[in-house]
Structures are given as structure tokens and as C-alpha cells.
Design a protein around this motif. Structure first.
Motif, PDB file in Angstrom:
ATOM      1  N   GLN A  33      25.026 -31.973  -8.929  1.00 43.61           N
ATOM      2  CA  GLN A  33      24.697 -32.906  -7.848  1.00 43.61           C
ATOM      3  C   GLN A  33      25.133 -32.410  -6.473  1.00 43.61           C
ATOM      4  N   PHE A  34      26.065 -31.444  -6.438  1.00 43.90           N
ATOM      5  CA  PHE A  34      26.552 -30.922  -5.162  1.00 43.90           C
ATOM      6  C   PHE A  34      25.804 -29.654  -4.728  1.00 43.90           C
ATOM      7  N   VAL A  35      24.937 -29.145  -5.587  1.00 45.54           N
ATOM      8  CA  VAL A  35      24.214 -27.910  -5.288  1.00 45.54           C
ATOM      9  C   VAL A  35      23.102 -28.188  -4.281  1.00 45.54           C
ATOM     10  N   THR A  36      23.083 -27.404  -3.223  1.00 40.88           N
ATOM     11  CA  THR A  36      22.040 -27.552  -2.200  1.00 40.88           C
ATOM     12  C   THR A  36      20.889 -26.579  -2.407  1.00 40.88           C
ATOM     13  N   ARG A  77      29.184 -26.748   4.085  1.00 39.94           N
ATOM     14  CA  ARG A  77      28.767 -25.486   3.465  1.00 39.94           C
ATOM     15  C   ARG A  77      27.601 -25.675   2.498  1.00 39.94           C
ATOM     16  N   GLN A  78      26.693 -24.704   2.506  1.00 39.56           N
ATOM     17  CA  GLN A  78      25.649 -24.702   1.495  1.00 39.56           C
ATOM     18  C   GLN A  78      26.258 -24.297   0.163  1.00 39.56           C
ATOM     19  N   VAL A  79      25.771 -24.933  -0.892  1.00 33.73           N
ATOM     20  CA  VAL A  79      26.277 -24.671  -2.238  1.00 33.73           C
ATOM     21  C   VAL A  79      25.141 -24.079  -3.056  1.00 33.73           C
ATOM     22  N   ILE A  80      25.289 -22.833  -3.436  1.00 30.82           N
ATOM     23  CA  ILE A  80      24.225 -22.076  -4.096  1.00 30.82           C
ATOM     24  C   ILE A  80      24.561 -21.959  -5.577  1.00 30.82           C
ATOM     25  N   GLY A  81      23.708 -22.492  -6.429  1.00 26.28           N
ATOM     26  CA  GLY A  81      23.955 -22.484  -7.862  1.00 26.28           C
ATOM     27  C   GLY A  81      22.947 -21.645  -8.612  1.00 26.28           C
ATOM     28  N   ALA A  82      23.427 -20.958  -9.650  1.00 26.77           N
ATOM     29  CA  ALA A  82      22.540 -20.147 -10.490  1.00 26.77           C
ATOM     30  C   ALA A  82      21.938 -21.025 -11.574  1.00 26.77           C
ATOM     31  N   PHE A  83      20.613 -21.169 -11.562  1.00 30.42           N
ATOM     32  CA  PHE A  83      19.907 -22.016 -12.520  1.00 30.42           C
ATOM     33  C   PHE A  83      18.660 -21.305 -13.033  1.00 30.42           C
ATOM     34  N   LEU A  84      18.367 -21.491 -14.318  1.00 33.48           N
ATOM     35  CA  LEU A  84      17.067 -21.079 -14.822  1.00 33.48           C
ATOM     36  C   LEU A  84      16.023 -22.020 -14.221  1.00 33.48           C
ATOM     37  N   GLY A  85      14.958 -21.465 -13.702  1.00 31.75           N
ATOM     38  CA  GLY A  85      13.936 -22.300 -13.097  1.00 31.75           C
ATOM     39  C   GLY A  85      14.156 -22.568 -11.623  1.00 31.75           C
ATOM     40  N   GLY A  86      15.192 -21.963 -11.031  1.00 31.88           N
ATOM     41  CA  GLY A  86      15.419 -22.121  -9.602  1.00 31.88           C
ATOM     42  C   GLY A  86      14.506 -21.212  -8.795  1.00 31.88           C
ATOM     43  N   ASP A  87      14.668 -21.218  -7.488  1.00 28.94           N
ATOM     44  CA  ASP A  87      13.900 -20.322  -6.628  1.00 28.94           C
ATOM     45  C   ASP A  87      14.337 -18.880  -6.855  1.00 28.94           C
ATOM     46  N   SER A  88      13.440 -17.953  -6.653  1.00 26.95           N
ATOM     47  CA  SER A  88      13.739 -16.538  -6.880  1.00 26.95           C
ATOM     48  C   SER A  88      14.868 -16.062  -5.974  1.00 26.95           C
ATOM     49  N   LEU A  89      15.802 -15.385  -6.558  1.00 28.09           N
ATOM     50  CA  LEU A  89      16.913 -14.800  -5.805  1.00 28.09           C
ATOM     51  C   LEU A  89      16.413 -13.859  -4.709  1.00 28.09           C
ATOM     52  N   TYR A 131      20.408 -16.036   2.134  1.00 30.12           N
ATOM     53  CA  TYR A 131      21.787 -16.518   2.130  1.00 30.12           C
ATOM     54  C   TYR A 131      22.199 -16.889   3.562  1.00 30.12           C
ATOM     55  N   PRO A 132      22.813 -18.048   3.744  1.00 28.33           N
ATOM     56  CA  PRO A 132      23.234 -18.446   5.095  1.00 28.33           C
ATOM     57  C   PRO A 132      24.287 -17.493   5.661  1.00 28.33           C
ATOM     58  N   ALA A 133      24.140 -17.163   6.927  1.00 33.03           N
ATOM     59  CA  ALA A 133      25.060 -16.220   7.568  1.00 33.03           C
ATOM     60  C   ALA A 133      26.443 -16.819   7.801  1.00 33.03           C
ATOM     61  N   ASP A 134      26.540 -18.159   7.772  1.00 29.48           N
ATOM     62  CA  ASP A 134      27.820 -18.794   8.057  1.00 29.48           C
ATOM     63  C   ASP A 134      28.631 -19.097   6.790  1.00 29.48           C
ATOM     64  N   GLY A 135      28.290 -18.424   5.694  1.00 30.10           N
ATOM     65  CA  GLY A 135      29.076 -18.567   4.475  1.00 30.10           C
ATOM     66  C   GLY A 135      28.590 -19.676   3.565  1.00 30.10           C
ATOM     67  N   GLY A 136      29.249 -19.814   2.435  1.00 26.19           N
ATOM     68  CA  GLY A 136      28.866 -20.845   1.478  1.00 26.19           C
ATOM     69  C   GLY A 136      29.637 -20.710   0.186  1.00 26.19           C
ATOM     70  N   ILE A 137      29.191 -21.452  -0.807  1.00 30.16           N
ATOM     71  CA  ILE A 137      29.810 -21.441  -2.126  1.00 30.16           C
ATOM     72  C   ILE A 137      28.757 -21.020  -3.146  1.00 30.16           C
TER      73      ILE A 137
END
Length: 253
Positions: free
Chosen positions: A217-220, A178-190, A195-201
Motif C-alpha cells: 500500500q505504500f509503494v508508489t 520519497r517515492q517508494v519503488i517496489g519489485a513486482f511481477l507484472g509491474g512496469d518494465s525496469l 528513477y527519481p534524481a532526489d532519491g527514494g526507497i
């Protein structure tokens, strides 16, 4: 009139160690109690005012729960909120069961979210957007805290929470890909993220410090909610709503 032992028992459930000791928690207010009655929680007893009992007598009878009639003043003295003048229930807590992401499912992960109001709001938001599983770090606030239950507005009956070491959790699901999507300041624009169609975290971090380095470290995919004004930050509950809203625009149920 309520017995001293019952009053003492209910008051003890405001404290985490006694909730854990008794394996029970309390729910206050008409809306939350009614949703509790329609859930799969095991209910020990319900305290109701005569007005509540008369209005919802058919529901109380259908669920065959232990009901005791009390005055509004007694309820106000028992609960955490002075505005409760209708009902209070005590139910058994659920087992802290492992939550595995199903095929094409999005689950929410909370890394050290401490504020009870924020957690309750996040549970309610998750319910709104069709998220039924939330994995929490061990230091995230207790779901059965009365302030969490109140803020969740009944959504705690439909959203399951699992408390664990997040590092260990990632080790256990590493084969799911699964892709792991994390909220970070300085990340790519929302707004530019797909978002992957096959789900994620989707991970939301601590109110002050964000996502910890150990979990990072687990955030993709690191993404951020673009800022257009001068506010320093967003409340984690509001940020969760923005993240999930954009996810559902791309990946409907």
C-alpha cells in the motif's frame, strides 16, 4: 589452548538468542576479520593461527585488540565453516538505530527476506552500489547470523541495517515525500522506468511471496525485471543487483 568457557561462549553465538543475550557475534575468515579490524565495531577478541599473526602482526598491533593464538584445527572446530584456517573474531553487536533517508539518498528495504545467504549477498551488493542503509522487516533474517556475515564478505562493516515494523517506518518518514519503488511481477518494465534524481526507497520482497499486501500500500511505483527466457523467477539477491544497477545508471553517486 582455548578454555572450555571460551569455546562454549563462541559456540553459543551461532544461536540468535545467545547473540542477543551477549550482544555479540562472530566473524570468520581472514578477509572478514581484517575488514572488521578496520571498522568501528567494538572487538572483544581475535583468535588467529601463527601464520595469520605473523603475516598481519602490524595490523593486529595497530588496533590493540586482544589476540589469542590457536591452531587451524581449533578454528575449524569452533566456526561454522570447515574452510576457516586463519582467524575468528568476536565483536559487539550495534544498537538497532533508526535510519532516516538523507537528501537525494536511496535506501534499500527488505520485506521478510529469510535466507541468510541471500541477505549477506544483498548487503554485499548494496555496498558495491553505494547503498549504506537497509531497512528490514522484523522477520527478515538476523544480520549477525554467521551465514549472513560470511556471505557479506566484510560489507557488513559499511552497510547499516535497521530492523523495524515497516508500516510504522513508513508512518515515521511520510513527510519526506520519497517515492517508494517496489519489485513486482507484472509491474512496469525496469528498462522504461526513470528513477527519481532526489532519491527514494527500493523494496525487495520475500523469496517466495514477494512484497506483502501491508507494505504494498505504500509503494508508489511497481516495476519488474522483464523476462526473456523461461525461468520462473530470479533469486532475490540477483534481482536486487539488477534493480540497483539500473538505478545507478541513472542516478550516479
Amino acid at each position: 589452548m582455548l578454555s572450555k568457557n571460551r569455546i562454549k561462549y563462541i559456540n553459543s553465538l551461532k544461536i540468535k538468542k545467545y547473540r542477543q543475550l551477549h550482544g555479540a557475534f562472530m566473524v570468520e575468515g581472514a578477509k572478514s576479520v581484517l575488514e572488521l579490524l578496520d571498522s568501528d565495531f567494538e572487538i572483544e577478541f581475535v583468535l588467529v593461527t601463527p601464520e595469520f599473526q605473523q603475516k598481519y602482526s602490524s595490523i593486529l598491533t595497530r588496533h590493540n585488540v586482544s589476540v589469542e593464538t590457536v591452531t587451524a584445527q581449533e578454528l575449524e572446530g569452533l566456526g561454522s565453516f570447515q574452510t576457516n584456517d586463519s582467524s575468528l573474531a568476536v565483536a559487539k553487536t550495534k544498537e538497532n538505530a533508526f535510519l532516516s533517508p538523507a537528501a537525494k539518498e536511496y535506501i534499500l528495504m527488505l520485506d521478510d527476506v529469510r535466507d541468510p545467504g541471500n541477505l549477506g549477498t544483498i548487503i554485499r551488493i548494496a555496498d558495491w552500489y553505494g547503498i549504506t542503509k537497509i531497512v528490514c522487516s522484523r522477520d527478515t533474517t538476523d544480520i549477525y547470523n554467521p551465514k549472513v556475515i560470511a556471505a557479506a564478505k566484510g560489507s557488513f562493516t559499511r552497510v547499516n541495517l535497521y530492523y523495524t515494523d515497516l508500516i510504522q517506518y513508513f508512518e515515521e518518514i511520510k513527510d519526506t515525500g520519497r517515492q517508494v519503488i517496489g519489485a513486482f511481477l507484472g509491474g512496469d518494465s525496469l528498462y522504461e522506468f526513470e528513477y527519481p534524481a532526489d532519491g527514494g526507497i527500493i523494496i525487495m520482497g520475500n523469496e517466495s511471496n514477494g512484497i506483502s499486501e501491508q507494505v504494498e500500500q505504500f509503494v508508489t511505483n511497481k516495476i519488474m525485471i522483464p523476462r526473456f527466457g523461461a525461468a520462473e523467477s530470479l533469486n532475490v539477491g540477483i534481482a536486487t543487483a539488477v534493480m540497483l544497477d539500473n538505478m545507478r545508471r541513472q542516478v550516479p553517486l
